[in-house]
Design a protein around this motif. Sequence first.
Motif, PDB file in Angstrom:
ATOM      1  N   ASN A 103      12.005   8.253  52.875  1.00 33.93           N
ATOM      2  CA  ASN A 103      11.256   9.491  52.671  1.00 33.93           C
ATOM      3  C   ASN A 103      11.633  10.107  51.342  1.00 33.93           C
ATOM      4  N   PRO A 104      10.698  10.325  50.466  1.00 37.76           N
ATOM      5  CA  PRO A 104       9.321   9.860  50.522  1.00 37.76           C
ATOM      6  C   PRO A 104       9.252   8.358  50.305  1.00 37.76           C
ATOM      7  N   GLN A 105       8.185   7.761  50.764  1.00 41.89           N
ATOM      8  CA  GLN A 105       8.062   6.308  50.646  1.00 41.89           C
ATOM      9  C   GLN A 105       7.915   5.917  49.175  1.00 41.89           C
ATOM     10  N   PRO A 106       8.649   4.909  48.755  1.00 47.46           N
ATOM     11  CA  PRO A 106       8.558   4.512  47.349  1.00 47.46           C
ATOM     12  C   PRO A 106       7.313   3.671  47.098  1.00 47.46           C
ATOM     13  N   PHE A 107       6.869   3.686  45.865  1.00 50.13           N
ATOM     14  CA  PHE A 107       5.771   2.808  45.453  1.00 50.13           C
ATOM     15  C   PHE A 107       6.359   1.718  44.566  1.00 50.13           C
ATOM     16  N   PHE A 108       5.907   0.508  44.803  1.00 42.73           N
ATOM     17  CA  PHE A 108       6.390  -0.611  43.992  1.00 42.73           C
ATOM     18  C   PHE A 108       5.331  -0.984  42.956  1.00 42.73           C
ATOM     19  N   HIS A 109       5.759  -1.128  41.747  1.00 48.57           N
ATOM     20  CA  HIS A 109       4.860  -1.614  40.711  1.00 48.57           C
ATOM     21  C   HIS A 109       5.567  -2.779  40.042  1.00 48.57           C
ATOM     22  N   ILE A 110       4.887  -3.864  39.941  1.00 51.77           N
ATOM     23  CA  ILE A 110       5.490  -5.011  39.270  1.00 51.77           C
ATOM     24  C   ILE A 110       4.729  -5.269  37.978  1.00 51.77           C
ATOM     25  N   ARG A 111       5.428  -5.207  36.885  1.00 46.06           N
ATOM     26  CA  ARG A 111       4.786  -5.453  35.586  1.00 46.06           C
ATOM     27  C   ARG A 111       5.229  -6.819  35.109  1.00 46.06           C
ATOM     28  N   VAL A 112       4.300  -7.680  34.997  1.00 46.30           N
ATOM     29  CA  VAL A 112       4.615  -9.064  34.669  1.00 46.30           C
ATOM     30  C   VAL A 112       4.502  -9.289  33.170  1.00 46.30           C
ATOM     31  N   THR A 113       5.566  -9.879  32.635  1.00 44.58           N
ATOM     32  CA  THR A 113       5.525 -10.330  31.247  1.00 44.58           C
ATOM     33  C   THR A 113       5.479 -11.864  31.320  1.00 44.58           C
ATOM     34  N   PRO A 114       4.280 -12.445  31.378  1.00 46.32           N
ATOM     35  CA  PRO A 114       4.215 -13.885  31.666  1.00 46.32           C
ATOM     36  C   PRO A 114       4.582 -14.723  30.456  1.00 46.32           C
ATOM     37  N   PRO A 115       5.205 -15.881  30.706  1.00 41.59           N
ATOM     38  CA  PRO A 115       5.519 -16.774  29.591  1.00 41.59           C
ATOM     39  C   PRO A 115       4.234 -17.411  29.066  1.00 41.59           C
ATOM     40  N   ILE A 116       4.016 -17.269  27.801  1.00 41.60           N
ATOM     41  CA  ILE A 116       2.813 -17.874  27.209  1.00 41.60           C
ATOM     42  C   ILE A 116       3.280 -19.020  26.325  1.00 41.60           C
ATOM     43  N   LEU A 117       3.063 -20.200  26.786  1.00 44.36           N
ATOM     44  CA  LEU A 117       3.500 -21.358  26.018  1.00 44.36           C
ATOM     45  C   LEU A 117       2.298 -21.990  25.338  1.00 44.36           C
ATOM     46  N   LYS A 118       2.256 -21.875  24.056  1.00 47.08           N
ATOM     47  CA  LYS A 118       1.132 -22.452  23.315  1.00 47.08           C
ATOM     48  C   LYS A 118       1.467 -23.867  22.855  1.00 47.08           C
ATOM     49  N   GLU A 119       2.786 -24.161  22.788  1.00 43.88           N
ATOM     50  CA  GLU A 119       3.185 -25.483  22.304  1.00 43.88           C
ATOM     51  C   GLU A 119       3.674 -26.315  23.468  1.00 43.88           C
ATOM     52  N   ALA A 120       3.699 -27.618  23.238  1.00 44.54           N
ATOM     53  CA  ALA A 120       4.138 -28.529  24.279  1.00 44.54           C
ATOM     54  C   ALA A 120       5.618 -28.327  24.571  1.00 44.54           C
ATOM     55  N   ASN A 121       5.953 -28.465  25.845  1.00 42.99           N
ATOM     56  CA  ASN A 121       7.343 -28.230  26.245  1.00 42.99           C
ATOM     57  C   ASN A 121       7.645 -29.031  27.495  1.00 42.99           C
ATOM     58  N   ALA A 122       8.886 -29.493  27.594  1.00 45.18           N
ATOM     59  CA  ALA A 122       9.345 -30.169  28.815  1.00 45.18           C
ATOM     60  C   ALA A 122      10.647 -29.525  29.254  1.00 45.18           C
ATOM     61  N   ALA A 123      10.852 -29.500  30.566  1.00 49.69           N
ATOM     62  CA  ALA A 123      12.072 -28.876  31.103  1.00 49.69           C
ATOM     63  C   ALA A 123      12.691 -29.788  32.133  1.00 49.69           C
ATOM     64  N   VAL A 124      14.032 -29.946  32.047  1.00 54.98           N
ATOM     65  CA  VAL A 124      14.747 -30.706  33.081  1.00 54.98           C
ATOM     66  C   VAL A 124      15.034 -29.721  34.215  1.00 54.98           C
ATOM     67  N   LEU A 125      14.421 -29.975  35.351  1.00 50.68           N
ATOM     68  CA  LEU A 125      14.568 -29.009  36.444  1.00 50.68           C
ATOM     69  C   LEU A 125      15.841 -29.245  37.242  1.00 50.68           C
ATOM     70  N   ASN A 126      16.203 -30.487  37.468  1.00 50.85           N
ATOM     71  CA  ASN A 126      17.456 -30.736  38.188  1.00 50.85           C
ATOM     72  C   ASN A 126      17.967 -32.123  37.865  1.00 50.85           C
ATOM     73  N   LEU A 127      19.238 -32.325  38.178  1.00 50.82           N
ATOM     74  CA  LEU A 127      19.895 -33.618  37.965  1.00 50.82           C
ATOM     75  C   LEU A 127      20.973 -33.746  39.028  1.00 50.82           C
ATOM     76  N   GLN A 128      20.918 -34.833  39.805  1.00 52.70           N
ATOM     77  CA  GLN A 128      21.929 -34.987  40.859  1.00 52.70           C
ATOM     78  C   GLN A 128      22.105 -36.454  41.232  1.00 52.70           C
ATOM     79  N   ALA A 129      23.273 -36.763  41.842  1.00 48.98           N
ATOM     80  CA  ALA A 129      23.540 -38.114  42.329  1.00 48.98           C
ATOM     81  C   ALA A 129      22.836 -38.287  43.668  1.00 48.98           C
ATOM     82  N   THR A 130      22.329 -39.478  43.912  1.00 49.28           N
ATOM     83  CA  THR A 130      21.599 -39.687  45.172  1.00 49.28           C
ATOM     84  C   THR A 130      22.553 -39.905  46.347  1.00 49.28           C
ATOM     85  N   GLU A 131      23.742 -40.405  46.081  1.00 47.79           N
ATOM     86  CA  GLU A 131      24.713 -40.642  47.155  1.00 47.79           C
ATOM     87  C   GLU A 131      25.759 -39.536  47.153  1.00 47.79           C
TER      88      GLU A 131
END
Lengths: 295, 685
Positions: free
Chosen positions: B223-251
């Motif tokens: 009380n009072p109830q809050p209001f949520f506002h989310i302001r997004v700053t999105p990534p704008i990638l105009k150039e080519a890019n690669a990302a290593v997301l994870n790396l792990q041993a299988t065993e």
Amino acid sequence: MMNGRDLLRAGAASNFRGLELMARGVMEGMARGLHKSHFKGFAIEFDQHRPYVRGDDLKHLDWKLLARLDRQYIKQYEEDTSLRAWLVLDASGSMTFDHAGTSKLQTAKVLAAVMGTVLLRQQDSVGLAVCDQDLRELIAPRTGPRHLSRLMEAVAAVEGQGPTSLATALERLDARLKKRSLLIIFSDFFEDLTHVNRVLGRFAARKHEVMLCRILDPQERKFDFCGAVSFECLEGGGKCMSDALRVRRRYQREFDVHAQQLSRISRRYGINLHTFWTHLPLARQAAEFLLGRTR
Amino acid sequence: MVFLNSLALWLLLLFPLPFLAHLLHHRRRQLQSWSAMFFLRKIEQARAGRMRIQNALLLLLRGFAILLLLLAPSRPAIHAQRSQLPADTPATSLILMDTSASMQMQANGKTLFESMKEDVIEYIVTRPAGEEFLLMSAAKKPISIIPYPTHDRDRVIREVRQLQPGWQNLDMPRGMQESLFLLENGRCGRRRVVFFTDAAEAGWRSQENEPWRRLRSHADGMNPQPFFHIRVTPPILKEANAAVLNLQATEPIQLTGVASEFRADIRGTDDVYSSRAEWWVDDRLVAERDVELRGELVSLHFEHRFETPGFHTVELRLNDDSQEIDNRRVCAIHVRSRIPLLLVGRSLEEQELANASGWLHLALSDKEYSPFDLTEVDGAALEGMDSGDLEPYRSVILANIPTLSGHDRYLLERYVKEGGGLWVILHRDADQASYAGLFEGQAPLLPAAFDHLVEMKNSLVPLTLQLGGKSEAAVVIRDVEFHWLWQLTPGLGSEILAWTEEFPLMVLGASGRGACALSAFSPELGCTNLPITPHFLPWVHKLLLRLNSSGEQSINLECGETYRLNRNQEEEMQIRKPNGEVSKLSFSDSSLRVLDENLLASPGIYSVESKERSWVLGMQVNSAEWNLQEVSFNENLKFKLSRTATEFNHHMEMEGGVLELWRLCLVAALALLLFEAWLSGRLIS
């Protein structure tokens, strides 16, 4: 507790040596006294003529009238008689109220002592009736110095207690009164005056002379309290919670109405009403009262 | 009705005081002996009824006025729409800034975080006068920067400019939850949380209902109830890019001389893009290949045979592209030479394959094929051992031990709780009573209870095995013949590794730092035909590897996680960070053995060293932080959210709040007191 002598000293009774307490009406006394009697006699003060009858004493014959009119008349004079007085003392609980340093009962006792002394000095017979809601004590009227001391001791021994019913007590007293009497009533008269009115009317009809000595404390008129007060009845009637400030005016109005009513009753029956205050010098008030009653 | 300063409601405890004072005053009133009661009674009888009503009315007026006076400090308020609120109703804005690793991404020559800072400063500057601000940063753990509301905009802007993004992932529900707690400090009639983020999926946990439900019920209860506002700053990638997301041993366990396999997931931008992937082991390039990326996830596999035991590092590097920070990923591994095992129950006098220990001996003792160093003792040997005798072994196998003494139970419990692995094989003679004590208490040693023996009458049933972890599919072996089985009842949190159509056959559970597996049958021909199938050997090996790995904590952690060291009391240690900096570790009593999140904040290889031993820890950035995909606002987000500045302002216009009533309370109390004074004065007169 004060004894009889203290009471007289408190009332400065010796100062009233030259004063008399006179009845305003006619009295029926055994002895010759200061007060008018309805019996005709041969004394100092001429009253009327009556025709001579045989057997009358010739010394009372009006010789001057006989010479002038040639008729025989006897001179008659008013006869003075002694007074039969009752001191009626209200000894109920309400009379013990003491806010000014002296209780109302104490004042009444001193006044009764003073008046009893004055009456006995002038050869009147004085009795005492102590009452609350009934006759508590009764001393028959007598004269003489021994009776004075007995009377004083009795007055001094009176203690205030119990509820009031002055009218009932006076009715009882009325039944005992055989002859015309002077009743000096010392009371605050804090009760329903309808009954008191009836009794006083009866006294008036029977030719008794009544004097009302109203004893009051100044606080009883002023009602000088503040805030919430629990009032405890001195006559044993319990307690009463009250906001003093709020009820003061109404109280004073009620008080005044009651006083006026008593005053009206006393006027109606030709009764002498005198108010004594506990905070004023008693000797002075008594003197004023007695001065108003002297010949 | 809500109370903005609910702490002040404690003042209401004072409410009965005037009434108590009234009653006490009533009791303590002056006592007066009185003669003229004749008059007083007459008056009081006439007044009594009216006075009672008047007194009650006065008391009521006073009580109500006092109640209003006591309520005013707690700032009572009622909910109101925006249109019902005065135009100048100020708001409390809590600015929640995403400081997760993904905010370090670059767009248009500057990082997302820098763009977001500009947005935040613009927001602060454009707020109307009277608005107050709070500031929080949100990553894995939210941090309050300005915990109490301030009107000093310069201070807020200064703090915003000093903020830097970290390497942790974003726990969005937690950040929002913490922001609600902080928002309780707000003093204005309108309250809002403005969350500046890139909306990368990491930590949103958008598919989990519970954190969002909790957050929503928290917000609804405020009380009072809050209001949520989310302001997004999105990534704008105009150039080519690669990302290593994870790396792990299988065993789970790597051994010297055995090929260890590693897997890495790489994601590229939507365009077709080719990158060169290099595998580095212990800072030496060992393999490289070209990878063609088409926007989808690509998995790379790499095998390497380690020659020496100890800690090693494996790293995958991609070519430099528009985003450098997502091109490398490291993995720390602990390579062992052999695994010492203790097999209890071997009776050397008996025929070798007559019982379970014989078959296990056959499976594990071949030094060429098996990575295990097997020590075998008979069933009675446990009696003469103490905890020091078990310490050299990674796992202990109890093969058909019919009864356990109190000493045995104590010894095994202590061994497992300290990190050892235990495999209990039940024979049909197993004494339930002697095992029952191991399935009691809050952390039982056995993962399952066994109550009765089931005769199978030589029937053939399919056996399902799941020994390679959850990522691998279960293996179903047809036509396994069982003669008898113990009926197992798995405990809470235990994992079923093998089962028939009807019964759990093998259950694994953690106990303390170690783990215990319980099998309902004995691997021998008197019970089952399993030992003579081709599945038997890999099954035993996988089970024992699993058992050994489950007792260990991972040495590859996410940035911000804590790591518990197995450290002696007096041991002096130092840590070498990825940037080469070496610092001595000092342990307070409370953080003894724990390396905290601040120490392990950035990604890379950390080595913790003492005179006697060393550890290597690999710190990873949460893979979701590099996924470059915007999160979609799903059903869980029931708040008033907005994606763009325009919508944001639109929502702000609709923001409700509360209308404060404390002034009204004071005025009403004053009016009541005046009325009371007038009424009591009138009564006196």
